[in-house]
Design a protein around this motif. Sequence first.
Motif, PDB file in Angstrom:
ATOM      1  N   ALA A  37       0.802  -1.223   0.000  1.00  5.51           N
ATOM      2  CA  ALA A  37       0.000   0.000   0.000  1.00  5.51           C
ATOM      3  C   ALA A  37       0.837   1.277   0.000  1.00  5.51           C
ATOM      4  CB  ALA A  37      -0.944   0.000   1.203  1.00  5.51           C
ATOM      5  N   THR A  38       2.154   1.179   0.191  1.00  5.62           N
ATOM      6  CA  THR A  38       2.952   2.396   0.237  1.00  5.62           C
ATOM      7  C   THR A  38       2.873   3.142  -1.095  1.00  5.62           C
ATOM      8  OG1 THR A  38       5.114   3.348   0.751  1.00  5.62           O
ATOM      9  CG2 THR A  38       5.132   1.283  -0.451  1.00  5.62           C
ATOM     10  N   VAL A  39       2.821   4.458  -1.017  1.00  2.23           N
ATOM     11  CA  VAL A  39       2.793   5.268  -2.238  1.00  2.23           C
ATOM     12  C   VAL A  39       4.201   5.603  -2.716  1.00  2.23           C
ATOM     13  CG1 VAL A  39       0.513   6.255  -1.798  1.00  2.23           C
ATOM     14  CG2 VAL A  39       2.554   7.453  -0.985  1.00  2.23           C
ATOM     15  N   MET A  40       5.221   5.245  -1.925  1.00  2.00           N
ATOM     16  CA  MET A  40       6.592   5.511  -2.340  1.00  2.00           C
ATOM     17  C   MET A  40       6.918   4.657  -3.551  1.00  2.00           C
ATOM     18  SD  MET A  40      10.047   5.377  -0.093  1.00  2.00           S
ATOM     19  CE  MET A  40      11.644   5.492  -0.874  1.00  2.00           C
ATOM     20  N   PRO A  41       7.433   5.280  -4.613  1.00  2.00           N
ATOM     21  CA  PRO A  41       7.746   4.500  -5.810  1.00  2.00           C
ATOM     22  C   PRO A  41       9.004   3.665  -5.640  1.00  2.00           C
ATOM     23  CG  PRO A  41       8.402   6.774  -6.120  1.00  2.00           C
ATOM     24  CD  PRO A  41       7.696   6.709  -4.786  1.00  2.00           C
ATOM     25  N   ALA A  42       9.083   2.600  -6.416  1.00  2.00           N
ATOM     26  CA  ALA A  42      10.291   1.784  -6.495  1.00  2.00           C
ATOM     27  C   ALA A  42      11.221   2.482  -7.481  1.00  2.00           C
ATOM     28  CB  ALA A  42       9.953   0.379  -6.976  1.00  2.00           C
ATOM     29  N   PHE A  43      12.381   2.908  -7.012  1.00  2.48           N
ATOM     30  CA  PHE A  43      13.284   3.698  -7.840  1.00  2.48           C
ATOM     31  C   PHE A  43      14.218   2.857  -8.709  1.00  2.48           C
ATOM     32  CE2 PHE A  43      11.919   6.737  -4.705  1.00  2.48           C
ATOM     33  CZ  PHE A  43      11.776   7.892  -5.451  1.00  2.48           C
ATOM     34  N   TYR A  44      14.271   1.540  -8.450  1.00  4.40           N
ATOM     35  CA  TYR A  44      15.154   0.691  -9.233  1.00  4.40           C
ATOM     36  C   TYR A  44      14.444  -0.626  -9.531  1.00  4.40           C
ATOM     37  CZ  TYR A  44      19.630  -1.002 -11.006  1.00  4.40           C
ATOM     38  OH  TYR A  44      20.630  -1.458 -11.824  1.00  4.40           O
ATOM     39  N   ARG A  45      13.364  -0.505 -10.218  1.00  2.06           N
ATOM     40  CA  ARG A  45      12.523  -1.657 -10.572  1.00  2.06           C
ATOM     41  C   ARG A  45      11.911  -1.360 -11.929  1.00  2.06           C
ATOM     42  NH1 ARG A  45       7.119  -3.217  -7.247  1.00  2.06           N
ATOM     43  NH2 ARG A  45       6.500  -4.986  -8.506  1.00  2.06           N
ATOM     44  N   ILE A  46      11.769  -2.377 -12.768  1.00  2.38           N
ATOM     45  CA  ILE A  46      11.172  -2.160 -14.086  1.00  2.38           C
ATOM     46  C   ILE A  46      10.003  -3.104 -14.363  1.00  2.38           C
ATOM     47  CG2 ILE A  46      13.225  -1.146 -15.123  1.00  2.38           C
ATOM     48  CD1 ILE A  46      13.830  -3.888 -16.393  1.00  2.38           C
TER      49      ILE A  46
END
Length: 158
Positions: free
Chosen positions: A117-126
């Motif tokens: 549920a976190t709104v923090m984006p994954a910065f190293y994921r594709i």
Amino acid sequence: MRRPITAFALAGLCVLATAAGAETASTGLAPFKVVAVDGSDAIPEPLTDKPGNAAAGAKVVVNRRQGNCLGCHQVSSLSTESFHGEIGPSLDGVAERWDAAHLRMIVVNPKHVFTEATVMPAFYRIEGLHRVRPEFQGKPILTAQQVEDVVAYLTTLK
């Protein structure tokens, strides 16, 4: 007077953040191993052979087209920067709460440490992402080196 950030605006911030510094799908992501440390997932080994640079990491943190961490978080040492967010917790003292391995995991993919549920984006994921604009598909928000630079900066926030 600050206006609350809506989910739509937050999604826009995350989409903007994907533009700069992304690696291409042809080069792929640097391999990394996720391990359980103290009951939560962590990435103990750096993603690069070059150590992270805290000064470069601070630039990524404030850059609205890269990390854009200030879109959601406050950082007292960056008080000269405008528009600190109030959605996420303050990053002051984050190095006292998390070690480098957990900070790396949080930056790479926070859903491994927090919840889906976190709104923090994954910065190293594709993979497994939703609503990614076509020009950003197959590209992480940050490069492996930028992740290491951000981790180096975050470890200074005691």
